[in-house]
Motif scaffolding. Structure first.
Motif, PDB file in Angstrom:
ATOM      1  N   TYR A 131       0.829  -1.208   0.000  1.00 54.87           N
ATOM      2  CA  TYR A 131       0.000   0.000   0.000  1.00 54.87           C
ATOM      3  C   TYR A 131       0.868   1.264   0.000  1.00 54.87           C
ATOM      4  CZ  TYR A 131      -3.573   3.248   1.745  1.00 54.87           C
ATOM      5  OH  TYR A 131      -4.412   4.309   1.920  1.00 54.87           O
ATOM      6  N   VAL A 132       1.862   1.289   0.879  1.00 53.74           N
ATOM      7  CA  VAL A 132       2.770   2.444   0.954  1.00 53.74           C
ATOM      8  C   VAL A 132       3.584   2.566  -0.332  1.00 53.74           C
ATOM      9  CG1 VAL A 132       4.765   3.395   2.181  1.00 53.74           C
ATOM     10  CG2 VAL A 132       2.855   2.445   3.469  1.00 53.74           C
ATOM     11  N   LEU A 133       4.044   1.433  -0.871  1.00 52.02           N
ATOM     12  CA  LEU A 133       4.801   1.466  -2.129  1.00 52.02           C
ATOM     13  C   LEU A 133       3.929   1.946  -3.292  1.00 52.02           C
ATOM     14  CD1 LEU A 133       6.947  -1.787  -1.879  1.00 52.02           C
ATOM     15  CD2 LEU A 133       7.719   0.584  -1.624  1.00 52.02           C
ATOM     16  N   ALA A 134       2.655   1.610  -3.290  1.00 47.32           N
ATOM     17  CA  ALA A 134       1.744   2.083  -4.344  1.00 47.32           C
ATOM     18  C   ALA A 134       1.574   3.598  -4.270  1.00 47.32           C
ATOM     19  CB  ALA A 134       0.398   1.389  -4.225  1.00 47.32           C
ATOM     20  N   ILE A 135       1.504   4.147  -3.054  1.00 51.27           N
ATOM     21  CA  ILE A 135       1.421   5.606  -2.902  1.00 51.27           C
ATOM     22  C   ILE A 135       2.712   6.250  -3.411  1.00 51.27           C
ATOM     23  CG2 ILE A 135       1.245   7.511  -1.240  1.00 51.27           C
ATOM     24  CD1 ILE A 135      -0.443   5.626   0.518  1.00 51.27           C
TER      25      ILE A 135
ATOM     26  N   HIS B 215       3.221   8.834  -6.593  1.00 52.53           N
ATOM     27  CA  HIS B 215       3.920  10.116  -6.453  1.00 52.53           C
ATOM     28  C   HIS B 215       5.053  10.244  -7.480  1.00 52.53           C
ATOM     29  CE1 HIS B 215       5.159  13.765  -4.461  1.00 52.53           C
ATOM     30  NE2 HIS B 215       6.394  13.301  -4.362  1.00 52.53           N
ATOM     31  N   VAL B 216       5.821   9.178  -7.694  1.00 50.09           N
ATOM     32  CA  VAL B 216       6.925   9.213  -8.663  1.00 50.09           C
ATOM     33  C   VAL B 216       6.391   9.392 -10.076  1.00 50.09           C
ATOM     34  CG1 VAL B 216       8.753   7.803  -9.699  1.00 50.09           C
ATOM     35  CG2 VAL B 216       8.535   7.939  -7.223  1.00 50.09           C
ATOM     36  N   VAL B 217       5.292   8.715 -10.411  1.00 50.71           N
ATOM     37  CA  VAL B 217       4.696   8.862 -11.742  1.00 50.71           C
ATOM     38  C   VAL B 217       4.234  10.298 -11.959  1.00 50.71           C
ATOM     39  CG1 VAL B 217       2.694   8.201 -13.144  1.00 50.71           C
ATOM     40  CG2 VAL B 217       4.053   6.444 -12.025  1.00 50.71           C
ATOM     41  N   LEU B 218       3.608  10.879 -10.932  1.00 50.15           N
ATOM     42  CA  LEU B 218       3.159  12.275 -11.058  1.00 50.15           C
ATOM     43  C   LEU B 218       4.347  13.239 -11.142  1.00 50.15           C
ATOM     44  CD1 LEU B 218       0.140  12.292  -8.576  1.00 50.15           C
ATOM     45  CD2 LEU B 218       0.056  12.369 -11.067  1.00 50.15           C
ATOM     46  N   LEU B 219       5.438  12.920 -10.435  1.00 53.78           N
ATOM     47  CA  LEU B 219       6.644  13.763 -10.513  1.00 53.78           C
ATOM     48  C   LEU B 219       7.280  13.719 -11.897  1.00 53.78           C
ATOM     49  CD1 LEU B 219       8.549  13.205  -7.154  1.00 53.78           C
ATOM     50  CD2 LEU B 219       7.704  15.364  -8.046  1.00 53.78           C
ATOM     51  N   SER B 220       7.081  12.641 -12.626  1.00 56.04           N
ATOM     52  CA  SER B 220       7.708  12.501 -13.940  1.00 56.04           C
ATOM     53  C   SER B 220       6.970  13.284 -15.032  1.00 56.04           C
ATOM     54  CB  SER B 220       7.803  11.029 -14.320  1.00 56.04           C
ATOM     55  OG  SER B 220       6.511  10.495 -14.522  1.00 56.04           O
ATOM     56  N   ILE B 221       5.811  13.843 -14.708  1.00 49.12           N
ATOM     57  CA  ILE B 221       5.073  14.643 -15.687  1.00 49.12           C
ATOM     58  C   ILE B 221       5.765  15.997 -15.811  1.00 49.12           C
ATOM     59  CG2 ILE B 221       2.860  15.725 -16.241  1.00 49.12           C
ATOM     60  CD1 ILE B 221       1.517  13.520 -14.582  1.00 49.12           C
TER      61      ILE B 221
ATOM     62  N   VAL C 278       2.149  21.017  -6.634  1.00 45.68           N
ATOM     63  CA  VAL C 278       0.981  20.472  -7.337  1.00 45.68           C
ATOM     64  C   VAL C 278       1.018  18.948  -7.331  1.00 45.68           C
ATOM     65  CG1 VAL C 278      -0.151  20.318  -9.594  1.00 45.68           C
ATOM     66  CG2 VAL C 278       0.645  22.528  -8.763  1.00 45.68           C
ATOM     67  N   VAL C 279       2.209  18.375  -7.484  1.00 46.85           N
ATOM     68  CA  VAL C 279       2.342  16.920  -7.468  1.00 46.85           C
ATOM     69  C   VAL C 279       1.955  16.361  -6.098  1.00 46.85           C
ATOM     70  CG1 VAL C 279       4.019  15.028  -7.554  1.00 46.85           C
ATOM     71  CG2 VAL C 279       4.007  16.755  -9.337  1.00 46.85           C
ATOM     72  N   TRP C 280       2.397  17.003  -5.035  1.00 47.67           N
ATOM     73  CA  TRP C 280       2.033  16.539  -3.695  1.00 47.67           C
ATOM     74  C   TRP C 280       0.529  16.632  -3.475  1.00 47.67           C
ATOM     75  CZ3 TRP C 280       4.250  13.615  -0.220  1.00 47.67           C
ATOM     76  CH2 TRP C 280       5.647  13.461  -0.253  1.00 47.67           C
ATOM     77  N   THR C 281      -0.072  17.725  -3.909  1.00 45.93           N
ATOM     78  CA  THR C 281      -1.523  17.871  -3.750  1.00 45.93           C
ATOM     79  C   THR C 281      -2.260  16.828  -4.590  1.00 45.93           C
ATOM     80  OG1 THR C 281      -1.328  20.212  -3.232  1.00 45.93           O
ATOM     81  CG2 THR C 281      -3.459  19.471  -4.032  1.00 45.93           C
ATOM     82  N   LEU C 282      -1.802  16.590  -5.820  1.00 43.07           N
ATOM     83  CA  LEU C 282      -2.432  15.564  -6.658  1.00 43.07           C
ATOM     84  C   LEU C 282      -2.291  14.170  -6.046  1.00 43.07           C
ATOM     85  CD1 LEU C 282      -1.524  16.665 -10.305  1.00 43.07           C
ATOM     86  CD2 LEU C 282      -3.793  16.555  -9.263  1.00 43.07           C
ATOM     87  N   THR C 283      -1.120  13.887  -5.491  1.00 49.29           N
ATOM     88  CA  THR C 283      -0.924  12.592  -4.833  1.00 49.29           C
ATOM     89  C   THR C 283      -1.915  12.420  -3.692  1.00 49.29           C
ATOM     90  OG1 THR C 283       1.444  12.642  -5.365  1.00 49.29           O
ATOM     91  CG2 THR C 283       0.750  11.134  -3.620  1.00 49.29           C
ATOM     92  N   ASN C 284      -2.046  13.462  -2.886  1.00 47.92           N
ATOM     93  CA  ASN C 284      -2.971  13.406  -1.754  1.00 47.92           C
ATOM     94  C   ASN C 284      -4.415  13.274  -2.220  1.00 47.92           C
ATOM     95  OD1 ASN C 284      -3.646  13.500   1.005  1.00 47.92           O
ATOM     96  ND2 ASN C 284      -4.084  15.679   0.865  1.00 47.92           N
ATOM     97  N   LEU C 285      -4.811  14.071  -3.206  1.00 47.18           N
ATOM     98  CA  LEU C 285      -6.196  14.049  -3.682  1.00 47.18           C
ATOM     99  C   LEU C 285      -6.543  12.708  -4.343  1.00 47.18           C
ATOM    100  CD1 LEU C 285      -6.583  17.648  -5.177  1.00 47.18           C
ATOM    101  CD2 LEU C 285      -7.420  16.797  -2.985  1.00 47.18           C
ATOM    102  N   ILE C 286      -5.638  12.189  -5.172  1.00 47.94           N
ATOM    103  CA  ILE C 286      -5.897  10.905  -5.845  1.00 47.94           C
ATOM    104  C   ILE C 286      -5.963   9.769  -4.820  1.00 47.94           C
ATOM    105  CG2 ILE C 286      -4.922   9.200  -7.439  1.00 47.94           C
ATOM    106  CD1 ILE C 286      -3.871  11.604  -9.083  1.00 47.94           C
TER     107      ILE C 286
END
Length: 199
Positions: free
Chosen positions: A72-76, A80-86, A93-101
């Motif tokens: 579960y923690v590794l999936a989070i 986060h890494v996938v969103l950082l690669s955008i 924004v990436v941290w907020t998107l990670t939290n919201l998703i």
């Protein structure tokens, strides 16, 4: 003749002990056979035909499975890494998107979807319960429930820190956190506010 007498005495003593052993073994096998015929299993244990698990409802124990918390923690972290690669997306924004998703997924899978993906012999008891309500047979404050309550809080603190407590990010993340913490309260176990998600 003497040899025959000794042989007979030996056979008699061996026969008596052999008879006693066979009697004990017969009782043991008959008790095992009786247990096996009652339970339907050749080894005497419970047998749940057609399923690969021993739980009546596997949703009750899935979060206690070996390695599920780490996964579960590794999936989070992977999200986060996938969103950082955008490209062209800032770190706040990436941290907020990670939290919201994460919180949206948690809300949908734990607090909205009801029933089980398995055919369970529980007479439909789990049909009207969300996954959160089914976990650990409804017992509150278990280790898995604490873990699933603490995880979004830790993620919220990390997100708030990395967004430098920006007002817009803070409001979005706080509302998102409340949307997954309030349904976890023991007072709301089985409660459907305004009849939403009742059926």
């Amino acid at each position: 003749m003497r040899r025959g007498v000794n042989r007979t005495a030996y056979e008699e003593s061996w026969g008596w002990s052999h008879a006693w052993e066979s009697c004990v073994l017969k009782q043991l096998f008959s008790s095992l056979r009786g247990t096996a015929s009652e339970s339907g299993s050749p080894r005497g244990g419970k047998m749940n035909v057609g399923t690969a698990h021993s739980e009546v409802n596997p949703n009750t124990r899935v979060m206690n499975s070996r390695g599920i918390w780490l996964s579960y923690v590794l999936a989070i972290g992977l999200l986060h890494v996938v969103l950082l690669s955008i490209p062209f997306v800032s770190v706040p924004v990436v941290w907020t998107l990670t939290n919201l998703i994460h919180n949206m997924g948690m809300y949908i899978f734990l607090h909205t979807v009801k029933g089980t993906p398995f055919e369970t012999p529980d007479q439909g008891k789990a049909r009207l319960l969300t996954h959160w309500e089914q976990m650990d047979y409804g017992v509150q404050f278990t280790a898995s429930r604490k873990f699933l309550t603490i995880t979004p809080i830790v993620l919220y603190f990390l997100t708030s820190f990395y967004t430098k407590y920006d007002q817009l990010h803070f409001i979005l993340n706080t509302v998102s956190l409340m949307s997954v913490l309030i349904p976890k309260l023991p007072q709301l176990h089985g409660v459907r506010i305004f009849g939403i998600n009742k059926y």
